[in-house]
Scaffold this active site. Structure first.
Site, PDB file in Angstrom:
ATOM      1  N   HIS A 171      -6.579 -10.022   4.111  1.00 36.19           N
ATOM      2  CA  HIS A 171      -6.129  -9.764   2.736  1.00 36.19           C
ATOM      3  C   HIS A 171      -4.600  -9.758   2.676  1.00 36.19           C
ATOM      4  O   HIS A 171      -3.957  -9.062   3.448  1.00 36.19           O
ATOM      5  CB  HIS A 171      -6.622  -8.395   2.256  1.00 36.19           C
ATOM      6  CG  HIS A 171      -8.102  -8.335   2.015  1.00 36.19           C
ATOM      7  ND1 HIS A 171      -8.710  -7.276   1.391  1.00 36.19           N
ATOM      8  CD2 HIS A 171      -9.090  -9.214   2.305  1.00 36.19           C
ATOM      9  CE1 HIS A 171     -10.013  -7.499   1.306  1.00 36.19           C
ATOM     10  NE2 HIS A 171     -10.263  -8.666   1.866  1.00 36.19           N
TER      11      HIS A 171
ATOM     12  N   TYR B 180      -7.478   0.123  -5.646  1.00 35.03           N
ATOM     13  CA  TYR B 180      -7.315   1.575  -5.675  1.00 35.03           C
ATOM     14  C   TYR B 180      -7.095   1.952  -7.142  1.00 35.03           C
ATOM     15  O   TYR B 180      -6.207   1.383  -7.778  1.00 35.03           O
ATOM     16  CB  TYR B 180      -6.075   2.007  -4.882  1.00 35.03           C
ATOM     17  CG  TYR B 180      -6.213   1.887  -3.374  1.00 35.03           C
ATOM     18  CD1 TYR B 180      -6.039   0.672  -2.725  1.00 35.03           C
ATOM     19  CD2 TYR B 180      -6.485   3.014  -2.597  1.00 35.03           C
ATOM     20  CE1 TYR B 180      -6.145   0.575  -1.337  1.00 35.03           C
ATOM     21  CE2 TYR B 180      -6.592   2.925  -1.213  1.00 35.03           C
ATOM     22  CZ  TYR B 180      -6.422   1.703  -0.594  1.00 35.03           C
ATOM     23  OH  TYR B 180      -6.534   1.613   0.773  1.00 35.03           O
TER      24      TYR B 180
ATOM     25  N   PRO C 280      -8.251   9.480   4.120  1.00 32.12           N
ATOM     26  CA  PRO C 280      -8.510   8.045   4.254  1.00 32.12           C
ATOM     27  C   PRO C 280      -7.732   7.139   3.295  1.00 32.12           C
ATOM     28  O   PRO C 280      -7.777   5.917   3.424  1.00 32.12           O
ATOM     29  CB  PRO C 280     -10.018   7.930   3.970  1.00 32.12           C
ATOM     30  CG  PRO C 280     -10.340   9.135   3.150  1.00 32.12           C
ATOM     31  CD  PRO C 280      -9.406  10.212   3.588  1.00 32.12           C
TER      32      PRO C 280
ATOM     33  N   LYS D 158      -5.454   4.702   7.671  1.00 31.49           N
ATOM     34  CA  LYS D 158      -4.689   4.723   8.930  1.00 31.49           C
ATOM     35  C   LYS D 158      -5.459   5.250  10.149  1.00 31.49           C
ATOM     36  O   LYS D 158      -5.022   5.056  11.284  1.00 31.49           O
ATOM     37  CB  LYS D 158      -3.439   5.604   8.759  1.00 31.49           C
ATOM     38  CG  LYS D 158      -2.405   5.013   7.843  1.00 31.49           C
ATOM     39  CD  LYS D 158      -1.565   3.974   8.548  1.00 31.49           C
ATOM     40  CE  LYS D 158      -0.829   3.083   7.607  1.00 31.49           C
ATOM     41  NZ  LYS D 158      -1.313   1.710   7.551  1.00 31.49           N
TER      42      LYS D 158
ATOM     43  N   TYR E 211       1.590   0.364   4.546  1.00 30.53           N
ATOM     44  CA  TYR E 211       0.160   0.039   4.491  1.00 30.53           C
ATOM     45  C   TYR E 211      -0.206  -0.976   5.576  1.00 30.53           C
ATOM     46  O   TYR E 211      -1.216  -0.819   6.264  1.00 30.53           O
ATOM     47  CB  TYR E 211      -0.188  -0.491   3.092  1.00 30.53           C
ATOM     48  CG  TYR E 211      -1.667  -0.513   2.812  1.00 30.53           C
ATOM     49  CD1 TYR E 211      -2.313   0.607   2.304  1.00 30.53           C
ATOM     50  CD2 TYR E 211      -2.427  -1.647   3.064  1.00 30.53           C
ATOM     51  CE1 TYR E 211      -3.673   0.608   2.047  1.00 30.53           C
ATOM     52  CE2 TYR E 211      -3.793  -1.672   2.812  1.00 30.53           C
ATOM     53  CZ  TYR E 211      -4.410  -0.546   2.306  1.00 30.53           C
ATOM     54  OH  TYR E 211      -5.755  -0.552   2.064  1.00 30.53           O
TER      55      TYR E 211
END
Ligand code: APR
Ligand code: PHB
Length: 399
Positions: free
Chosen positions: A75, A203, A295, A299, A387
């Site tokens: 992604h 998200y 979560p 990570k 990220y």
């Protein structure tokens, strides 16, 4: 009691223990891995699914990346849905790095087959595990298997037995410092047989709370809803879950997740936790045994992989150069990365969840931050670089 001898005794066959055993094997170092659950349980357990580029690189370089390369879904970006407006963060354009979606249980499956091929011991369904002589030159692990008692004598013990394991608990309380924060919410997670309707994760911060759209394969969608930490799953029939997911995820551009049969449901609480140092004598902690992140930043698995990469190098140096310098630095080197991930995971969590008190100032402040983080190139770059993760051998900042 039956005595066994090895160089490194590994407690726990999650991603940390299995990857450590694999990296040690590549360096010609012998280990025994013991696990209290069954092989099927360890493989079936539904866990994380986002791999940082450094985790993917580590798996490929160490020869366990074949299936990942074919079945992992690479992604370039993520979406953040801010009260109905979906905005994309192009992580690849901003950082040159990407993430790969590949279930933790697939990682575990690949590592178990690699271990099995080496013929080195991996023992499932053990019980009564305990550790001894941690400050001596020859620490030991005792356990029971099929009603027979065993003792493994080794040079080092790796505590890879997760948050509820016995290794961290075996360190005298005076020798360890715990840093912890428990959040006033949890996640209700489901797996559904539904084609992912977005090629990238979404998200979402909705007025009813956080929700996340993720996936496991071209036909399986993974979704989460913010809920109470002790939410009772039995109060969530499938229709209620879909109503809530569709409400919280759908965006003004018409996007929404595909609905399909739910095959798995569960609730997890959220905590931030670090135990320092990650070493006591000749026992080294790695992965969830030493630290837990909420979560939201994806990570947990990646930190576990970074720990064991460092530990395997340090142990290799001990045997090859008769030097304990990397072992002595193991804890401090890991903890720099761990605290960076802790800060990022806490921040993502605070940014995206509905707080437990509806303070009007905090609501406005959070909204302003969401708009900033999804529009300013500088802010998006900061989110993206955290990220996608740092290269595994790099950490930021001074000691
Ligand atoms: N003896 C042997 N094995 C044990 C014991 C024990 N006393 N206690 C726990 N274990 C096993 C657990 O059954 C589990 O299989 O240790 C393993 C620890 O694995 P994980 O919990 O997966 O932890 P880790 O390998 O550090 O991986 C971190 O796991 O929690 C997820 O999402 C998190 O992705 C992160 C990853
Ligand atoms: C998952 O796919 O399980 C997942 C993805 C992103 C997260 C957490 C979990 O932040």
């Amino acid at each position: 009691m039956k005595q066994i001898r090895t160089q490194v005794g590994i407690v726990g066959a999650g991603p940390a223990g299995l990857m450590l055993g694999h990296l040690l094997h590549l360096a010609g170092i012998d280990s025994i891995i013991i696990e209290n659950r069954s092989q099927d349980y360890v493989i079936e357990r539904v866990r994380a699914g986002v791999l940082e580029q450094s985790t993917v690189d580590l798996m490929k370089k160490s020869g366990v990346g074949d299936r990942l390369q074919h079945e992992g879904m690479s992604h370039d970006g993520i979406y953040i849905n801010v009260f109905g407006k979906r905005r994309r963060i192009d992580m690849a354009a901003l950082t040159g790095r990407r993430i790969t979606v590949y279930g933790q249980n697939e990682v575990v499956k690949d590592l178990i087959s690699a271990r099995t091929e080496t013929g080195r011991p991996l023992i499932f369904e053990v019980s009564d595990v305990s550790v001894y002589g941690l400050e001596s030159e020859q620490p030991a692990i005792r356990f029971t298997k099929d009603e027979e008692s065993f003792e493994i004598r080794c040079d080092f013990i790796a505590g890879c037995d997760g948050f509820h394991g016995i290794c961290r608990e075996s360190i005298p309380a005076s020798q360890i410092h715990i840093y912890e924060r428990v959040y006033p919410f949890g996640w209700l997670g489901i797996l559904a047989n539904a084609t992912p309707s977005s090629p990238e994760l979404v998200y979402s911060r909705h007025s009813r709370g956080f929700a996340l759209f993720s996936m496991r394969s071209p036909s399986v969608t993974r979704l989460y809803l913010q809920c109470a930490p002790d939410e009772d799953v039995s109060q969530w029939p499938d229709d209620r879950i879909w109503d809530e997911l569709l409400t919280r995820l759908q965006s003004d551009d018409g996007w929404k997740p595909n609905v399909g049969p739910i095959t798995q449901k569960g609730v997890t609480g959220m905590r931030s936790f670090v135990s320092e140092p990650m070493r006591f004598g000749r026992m080294f902690l790695a992965g969830d045994a030493a630290h837990i992140v909420p979560p939201t930043g994806a990570k947990g698995l990646n930190l576990a992989m970074a720990d064991v990469w460092r530990l395997s190098r340090a142990i290799q140096r001990h045997y090859e150069a008769n030097s304990g310098d990397l072992l002595d630095r193991y804890s401090q080197d890991c903890l720099r990365r761990v605290w960076r991930a802790q800060q990022f995971s806490w921040w993502m969590t605070s940014l995206l969840h509905r707080p437990d008190t509806d303070n009007a100032f905090d609501q406005r402040r959070q909204h302003a931050e969401l708009l900033y983080v999804t529009s300013s190139r500088a802010a998006m770059t900061s989110l993206a670089e955290n990220y996608v993760g740092l290269p595994i051998d790099e950490t930021t900042g001074e000691d």
